[in-house]
Design an enzyme around this catalytic site. Structure first.
Site, PDB file in Angstrom:
ATOM      1  N   MET A  74       0.795  -1.229   0.000  1.00  0.00           N
ATOM      2  CA  MET A  74       0.000   0.000   0.000  1.00  0.00           C
ATOM      3  C   MET A  74       0.829   1.281   0.000  1.00  0.00           C
ATOM      4  SD  MET A  74      -2.925  -1.210  -0.293  1.00  0.00           S
ATOM      5  CE  MET A  74      -3.669  -2.814  -0.088  1.00  0.00           C
ATOM      6  N   CYS A  75       2.137   1.171  -0.177  1.00  0.00           N
ATOM      7  CA  CYS A  75       2.986   2.364  -0.233  1.00  0.00           C
ATOM      8  C   CYS A  75       2.824   3.074  -1.572  1.00  0.00           C
ATOM      9  CB  CYS A  75       4.456   1.985  -0.056  1.00  0.00           C
ATOM     10  SG  CYS A  75       4.933   1.756   1.641  1.00  0.00           S
ATOM     11  N   HIS A  76       2.751   4.390  -1.495  1.00  0.00           N
ATOM     12  CA  HIS A  76       2.697   5.194  -2.711  1.00  0.00           C
ATOM     13  C   HIS A  76       4.088   5.279  -3.330  1.00  0.00           C
ATOM     14  CE1 HIS A  76      -0.898   6.557  -0.570  1.00  0.00           C
ATOM     15  NE2 HIS A  76      -1.377   6.888  -1.757  1.00  0.00           N
ATOM     16  N   MET A 112       8.558   4.560   5.483  1.00  0.00           N
ATOM     17  CA  MET A 112       8.728   3.206   4.944  1.00  0.00           C
ATOM     18  C   MET A 112       9.961   3.119   4.045  1.00  0.00           C
ATOM     19  SD  MET A 112       6.528   1.519   6.530  1.00  0.00           S
ATOM     20  CE  MET A 112       6.953  -0.013   5.751  1.00  0.00           C
ATOM     21  N   ASP A 127      24.157 -11.112   3.251  1.00  0.00           N
ATOM     22  CA  ASP A 127      24.402 -11.893   2.035  1.00  0.00           C
ATOM     23  C   ASP A 127      25.884 -11.958   1.689  1.00  0.00           C
ATOM     24  OD1 ASP A 127      23.630 -13.314  -0.389  1.00  0.00           O
ATOM     25  OD2 ASP A 127      24.177 -11.467  -1.439  1.00  0.00           O
TER      26      ASP A 127
END
Length: 158
Positions: A74-76, A112, A127
């Site tokens: 739901m992030c713009h 976010m 990694d």
């Protein structure tokens, strides 16, 4: 309490920000990765076989911040004006703390993006070093501070 990501039929909904004003928004997030002494020393001495770990983590953090809307449903999508990264070396704890600052002139916040940048940066360190230490721990990923928007200034009490 009304849930902003659900419509009247309780279906997923992206928040409508069309009526909001554009303001300068800044968010700072932080996280830590802890590892063995051997792994830590390989990063510091730049003897890791996969290359320059910290520099690669910074690039990954920037890329992660830029791709947040592709990862969080739901992030713009935002046109970020800046993503800054800093890595603090913690020799006594064999850890690194990554700080990401995201900035935008827009209608919605960049919390976010900063948090995603930290997460992706730390995952990149994992990694690149996992051949030496698979027991690394990523922890304390949190929003340090945010400015702008309707809710104004927030500073974490941590």
């Amino acid at each position: 309490m009304e849930l902003t990501h659900l419509d009247a039929n309780h279906n997923p909904n992206m928040v409508d920000v069309s009526n909001k004003s554009e303001t300068k928004r800044v968010a700072v997030a932080k996280g830590t990765i802890t590892m063995s002494q051997e792994a830590y020393e390989s990063v510091i001495s730049q003897t890791n076989k996969k290359g320059p770990v910290l520099q690669t983590a910074i690039v990954a953090a920037i890329m992660g911040a830029k791709k947040t809307s592709d990862l969080i449903p739901m992030c713009h999508p935002l046109f970020l004006s800046s993503v800054g990264c800093a890595i603090e070396e913690n020799p006594a704890k064999h850890s690194f703390t990554l700080t990401v600052t995201a900035k935008v002139e827009g209608k919605t916040g960049v919390e976010m993006e900063a948090l995603t940048g930290v997460s992706i940066g730390l995952l990149t360190i994992y990694d690149m070093v996992k051949a030496i230490d698979k027991s690394m721990v990523m922890s304390e990923i949190y929003l340090v501070e945010k400015e702008g928007g309707k809710s104004g200034h927030f500073k974490n009490a941590r």
